[in-house]
Design a protein around this motif. Structure first.
Motif, PDB file in Angstrom:
ATOM      1  N   ARG A   1       0.809  -1.312  -0.042  1.00 13.82           N
ATOM      2  CA  ARG A   1      -0.014   0.008  -0.118  1.00 13.82           C
ATOM      3  C   ARG A   1       0.892   1.092   0.058  1.00 13.82           C
ATOM      4  N   ASN A   2       1.925   1.374   0.546  1.00 10.59           N
ATOM      5  CA  ASN A   2       3.019   2.241   0.523  1.00 10.59           C
ATOM      6  C   ASN A   2       3.331   2.679  -1.042  1.00 10.59           C
TER       7      ASN A   2
ATOM      8  N   SER B   1     -13.093 -12.531   2.727  1.00 12.51           N
ATOM      9  CA  SER B   1     -12.535 -11.396   3.539  1.00 12.51           C
ATOM     10  C   SER B   1     -11.995 -10.313   2.367  1.00 12.51           C
ATOM     11  N   TYR B   2     -12.392  -9.079   2.937  1.00 14.47           N
ATOM     12  CA  TYR B   2     -11.830  -7.935   1.932  1.00 14.47           C
ATOM     13  C   TYR B   2     -10.945  -6.881   2.725  1.00 14.47           C
ATOM     14  N   ALA B   3     -10.054  -6.237   2.171  1.00 13.55           N
ATOM     15  CA  ALA B   3      -9.016  -5.177   2.752  1.00 13.55           C
ATOM     16  C   ALA B   3      -9.728  -3.965   2.131  1.00 13.55           C
ATOM     17  N   VAL B   4     -10.046  -2.858   3.067  1.00 14.60           N
ATOM     18  CA  VAL B   4     -10.530  -1.451   2.701  1.00 14.60           C
ATOM     19  C   VAL B   4      -9.447  -0.654   3.014  1.00 14.60           C
ATOM     20  N   THR B   5      -8.749  -0.115   2.082  1.00 17.78           N
ATOM     21  CA  THR B   5      -7.680   0.912   2.392  1.00 17.78           C
ATOM     22  C   THR B   5      -7.903   2.238   2.077  1.00 17.78           C
TER      23      THR B   5
ATOM     24  N   ARG C   1       0.671   8.235   5.873  1.00 13.13           N
ATOM     25  CA  ARG C   1       0.095   7.189   6.550  1.00 13.13           C
ATOM     26  C   ARG C   1      -1.039   6.849   5.428  1.00 13.13           C
ATOM     27  N   SER C   2      -1.243   5.122   5.559  1.00 10.65           N
ATOM     28  CA  SER C   2      -2.722   4.878   4.957  1.00 10.65           C
ATOM     29  C   SER C   2      -3.361   3.961   6.188  1.00 10.65           C
TER      30      SER C   2
END
Length: 211
Positions: free
Chosen positions: A148-149, A178-182, A191-192
């Motif tokens: 993500r960075n 399962s899901y990732a929410v960013t 930051r994130s």
């Protein structure tokens, strides 16, 4: 993760506001378990959004529920890819979606974070006015390992959306999904923030945790 609303909700700008997240989750079950519904882009008969747009907005609202309360929901609208709405205040914010799903027989997409970056670049090219006042939602799967960075560094200061949300499938199977929410927002600096949304196999319960 911030929750900034832009304008008052007007009846003419929406067809249906979701009032029960658990009820609509059960409605999503056949569409998620047979992902052709997410690939083909056809509208839901009683909701003015594509299945993948409505599903991504549900996942985003699952996180917003945890942070801000159950008065936060989503709605369809005539102008974009759905609204995130505050039922207490009547305020709303438009979402714009971009799809980066692994679709059979479609052109191959890059792996890793480049899959997400390319999808965001596609929307950046549409210009400042297009992005003004909107949240961009990237819905993707099949990227494999990503960082993500690297996404944050690639888009920081280059887009005009209020924020960018990347929603990716982590895993699916007999135990559920399962899901990732960013969230990526320039005001967050370096930051994130990522949350994991786990949905059980019966599609009647979910759990949100910060990663």
């Amino acid at each position: 993760m911030r929750f900034d609303m832009e304008a008052k909700l007007k009846q003419s700008q929406t067809r249906k506001v979701v009032k029960d997240m658990k009820l609509i989750l059960k409605d999503f079950e056949p569409m998620i378990k047979d992902p052709k519904h997410l690939w083909n882009g056809r509208d839901i008969s009683n909701f003015f959004l594509r299945p993948r747009e409505a599903w991504a907005n549900w996942l985003l609202c699952a996180v917003l529920h945890k942070l801000f309360g159950e008065h936060v929901t989503f709605a369809d609208d005539d102008e974009g890819d759905g609204l995130i709405a505050d039922r207490k205040t009547g305020e709303f914010l438009h979402t714009e979606h971009v799809c980066a799903l692994e679709i059979p027989n479609a052109p191959a997409l890059p792996s890793g974070e480049q899959r997400v970056i390319d999808a965001i670049e596609h929307k950046i090219r549409k210009g400042e006015e297009y992005a003004k006042g909107k949240w961009l939602v990237v819905f993707f799967d099949g990227a494999g390992e990503y960082f993500r960075n690297k996404i944050r560094e690639a888009i920081k200061g280059r887009h005009n959306f209020v924020a960018v949300y990347c929603i990716g499938l982590l895993n699916s199977g007999p135990d559920g999904y399962s899901y990732a929410v960013t969230e990526f927002r320039d005001l967050l600096g370096d930051r994130s923030i990522t949350f994991r949304v786990d949905i059980n196999s019966n599609f009647d319960e979910w759990h949100v945790t910060q990663v």
